[in-house]
Motif scaffolding. Sequence first.
Motif, PDB file in Angstrom:
ATOM      1  N   ARG A 168      48.058  35.558  21.899  1.00 21.85           N
ATOM      2  CA  ARG A 168      47.809  36.793  21.137  1.00 21.85           C
ATOM      3  C   ARG A 168      49.056  37.298  20.424  1.00 21.85           C
ATOM      4  NH1 ARG A 168      44.116  39.809  25.625  1.00 21.85           N
ATOM      5  NH2 ARG A 168      42.331  38.417  25.414  1.00 21.85           N
ATOM      6  N   THR A 169      50.165  37.306  21.141  1.00 18.65           N
ATOM      7  CA  THR A 169      51.391  37.867  20.570  1.00 18.65           C
ATOM      8  C   THR A 169      52.354  36.800  20.062  1.00 18.65           C
ATOM      9  OG1 THR A 169      52.528  37.855  22.695  1.00 18.65           O
ATOM     10  CG2 THR A 169      51.285  39.855  22.126  1.00 18.65           C
ATOM     11  N   LYS A 170      52.058  35.539  20.349  1.00 21.71           N
ATOM     12  CA  LYS A 170      52.911  34.397  19.961  1.00 21.71           C
ATOM     13  C   LYS A 170      54.271  34.432  20.651  1.00 21.71           C
ATOM     14  CE  LYS A 170      49.712  33.247  17.070  1.00 21.71           C
ATOM     15  NZ  LYS A 170      48.514  32.728  17.655  1.00 21.71           N
ATOM     16  N   GLU A 171      54.385  35.214  21.717  1.00 21.89           N
ATOM     17  CA  GLU A 171      55.627  35.292  22.487  1.00 21.89           C
ATOM     18  C   GLU A 171      55.766  34.034  23.348  1.00 21.89           C
ATOM     19  OE1 GLU A 171      57.393  37.909  26.161  1.00 21.89           O
ATOM     20  OE2 GLU A 171      55.976  38.848  24.795  1.00 21.89           O
ATOM     21  N   GLU A 172      56.982  33.499  23.429  1.00 21.62           N
ATOM     22  CA  GLU A 172      57.235  32.297  24.210  1.00 21.62           C
ATOM     23  C   GLU A 172      58.272  32.584  25.290  1.00 21.62           C
ATOM     24  OE1 GLU A 172      58.438  29.322  21.404  1.00 21.62           O
ATOM     25  OE2 GLU A 172      56.370  28.868  20.857  1.00 21.62           O
ATOM     26  N   ARG A 173      58.041  31.983  26.467  1.00 22.79           N
ATOM     27  CA  ARG A 173      58.980  32.113  27.579  1.00 22.79           C
ATOM     28  C   ARG A 173      59.287  30.725  28.122  1.00 22.79           C
ATOM     29  NH1 ARG A 173      56.602  35.877  32.060  1.00 22.79           N
ATOM     30  NH2 ARG A 173      54.733  34.730  31.536  1.00 22.79           N
ATOM     31  N   VAL A 174      60.536  30.488  28.434  1.00 25.40           N
ATOM     32  CA  VAL A 174      60.946  29.238  29.064  1.00 25.40           C
ATOM     33  C   VAL A 174      60.737  29.394  30.571  1.00 25.40           C
ATOM     34  CG1 VAL A 174      62.873  27.672  29.469  1.00 25.40           C
ATOM     35  CG2 VAL A 174      62.613  28.781  27.246  1.00 25.40           C
ATOM     36  N   LEU A 175      60.109  28.385  31.192  1.00 24.74           N
ATOM     37  CA  LEU A 175      59.803  28.425  32.613  1.00 24.74           C
ATOM     38  C   LEU A 175      60.523  27.305  33.354  1.00 24.74           C
ATOM     39  CD1 LEU A 175      55.909  28.832  32.471  1.00 24.74           C
ATOM     40  CD2 LEU A 175      57.613  30.639  32.619  1.00 24.74           C
TER      41      LEU A 175
END
Length: 68
Positions: free
Chosen positions: A21-28
Amino acid sequence: MEKEYNLSWNSMFGFVLRENRTKEERVLNEAQAFHWSDKHNVSVTESAQKRIDETMTLNQSFKFRRGW
């Protein structure tokens, strides 16, 4: 129906979780990626699934070699 999140593997950053939805990316890290990959609202790319399978195979063979 489109999933809410997309888990992918990037050779530069590792596992990346993208919120659609927000196109936010997080490295996991690996533990977080394993946790997210089991959720029903997450689609896992082929490259991420391959990396998860490789990691699980390496961990299992290590346990057997050590006699655990």
